[in-house]
Design a protein around this motif. Structure first.
Motif, short mmCIF file in Angstrom:
data_model
loop_
_atom_site.label_atom_id
_atom_site.label_comp_id
_atom_site.label_asym_id
_atom_site.label_seq_id
_atom_site.Cartn_x
_atom_site.Cartn_y
_atom_site.Cartn_z
N ILE A 67 -1.39 9.65 4.82
CA ILE A 67 -2.50 8.80 4.36
C ILE A 67 -2.19 7.33 4.63
N GLN A 68 -0.96 6.92 4.35
CA GLN A 68 -0.56 5.53 4.59
C GLN A 68 -0.67 5.18 6.07
N SER B 55 -6.14 2.07 10.47
CA SER B 55 -7.57 1.76 10.36
C SER B 55 -7.79 0.29 10.00
N ILE B 56 -7.02 -0.21 9.05
CA ILE B 56 -7.16 -1.62 8.65
C ILE B 56 -6.88 -2.55 9.83
N LEU C 12 -4.32 4.88 7.06
CA LEU C 12 -4.92 3.71 6.41
C LEU C 12 -4.53 2.42 7.12
N THR D 215 0.83 -1.20 0.00
CA THR D 215 0.00 0.00 0.00
C THR D 215 0.87 1.26 0.00
#
Length: 352
Positions: free
Chosen positions: A267-268, A274-275, A271, A99
């Motif tokens: 953003i990474q 959150s995952i 993300l 990602t």
């Protein structure tokens, strides 16, 4: 009793405005590096295999209080709960590096096309990948403490990641960057693991055993540990001043590019947090395991990333600047995620 309440009040205020103190310390470090450069130059002499000895000492100060809470029984118990370990390792090695590569490529080659030269953009992608492929080792103990994580389980998670780094880090970086014959600075990797995990753990176990033998477990739990309430935060702030004093000149000279680099890194981080966090919720993990699991995935082993970037691309490369920006954005973002985790603690069970 009054003294204890006053101490608790000071600690509460200190932690409530921790983000402010962090930003001030980062700014202080940058100013020191820019206007009093002899200080970081002096500190940089105390370096061994790209690992700063002063920084290592400050990291010990950060994580030592957490290590004091760990005993061998709790470590053995942590290994009997494999779901959290499986979740963390899966996200860190099957998701996170890829990602990071996709997000960095999207921004640097498409969104920021025209703002950054193509060659420099690819260097920034390389630095981002080096960050994404190296899960956190030392700082995660701070994030775990701030979210009331299980210290023993955090230690086991970090230790498992350190072992996997030895096997998967170089192949993943080579795959994503298309760079053959990558020479990982193994001395830096091994030394960092010893300094930031093995040494403070061993010292914590020795001190814990000695104090309990001398004063008893009740004194240790109710009196001795409380003396270290602010030590972790003070160590964090001093570490930030030191790190950013080393990088002050580079940051001041590249303000616009630092802003651009920060976007995909932020953003990474959000993300991956959150995952992992929602994955922990789906797996019905207790909060004291779920929160540190998400923190480990979201944060990075920046010592290794910076060292390898310098080794592969050079000190003044775009890749190295990207790894430095990783440190710049990580701490404020992680503090934000700590607040999110603490406010959503009720989503999870409190099972120990």
């Amino acid at each position: 009793m009054i003294k204890t309440n006053q101490q608790s009040s000071v600690i509460s205020i200190f932690e409530r405005y921790l983000t402010v103190w962090v930003l001030l310390c980062m700014a202080a470090g940058i100013l020191i590096g820019e206007f009093v450069p002899w200080i970081p130059e002096l500190l940089s002499r105390f370096e061994y295999y790209q690992v700063s000895v002063p920084t290592a000492v400050l990291i010990w100060i950060m994580i030592f209080p957490m290590m004091l809470k760990i005993d061998f029984t709790s470590i053995l118990n942590a290994t009997k709960k494999p779901k959290g370990l499986f979740l963390t390792t899966t996200i860190n090695w099957a998701v996170k590096p890829f990602t990071m590569f996709l997000i960095a490529s999207f921004f640097f080659l498409i969104i920021f096309n025209g703002l950054i030269e193509n060659e420099l953009a690819r260097e920034y992608i390389a630095g981002a990948v080096l960050l994404g492929a190296a899960p956190c080792t030392a700082m995660v103990f701070v994030w775990s403490k701030l979210t009331n994580g299980d210290p023993a389980y955090t230690l086991v998670q970090v230790s498992v990641n350190d072992i996997i780094i030895l096997v998967l880090f170089a192949p993943i970086v080579a795959l994503l960057l298309g760079v053959g014959n990558i020479v990982v600075p193994w001395n830096t990797l091994i030394l960092s693991t010893v300094l930031f995990v093995v040494v403070p753990l061993a010292l914590g176990i020795v001190v814990r055993k000695w104090v309990i033998n001398q004063k008893g477990s009740r004194y240790f739990e109710n009196v001795f540990i409380e003396k270290f309430d602010r030590v972790t935060m003070i160590g964090l702030l001093m570490t930030l001043v030191t790190i950013f004093s080393f990088q002050g000149e580079r940051i001041v000279q590249n303000p616009f590019h630092i802003l651009l680099i920060s976007v995909p890194l932020i953003i990474q981080t959000i993300l991956i947090f959150s995952i992992t966090y929602f994955g922990a919720y789906a797996c019905k993990l207790p909060y004291n395991i779920a929160a540190p699991s998400a923190m480990i995935g979201a944060s990075n082993f920046f010592e290794l990333s910076v060292a390898l970037s310098i080794s592969l691309f050079g000190l003044n490369s775009g890749a190295t600047l990207a790894t430095v920006v990783g440190v710049l954005v990580e701490v404020p973002v992680m503090l934000f995620l700590v607040k999110i985790a603490n406010r959503t603690q009720s989503w999870f069970s409190s099972e120990k």
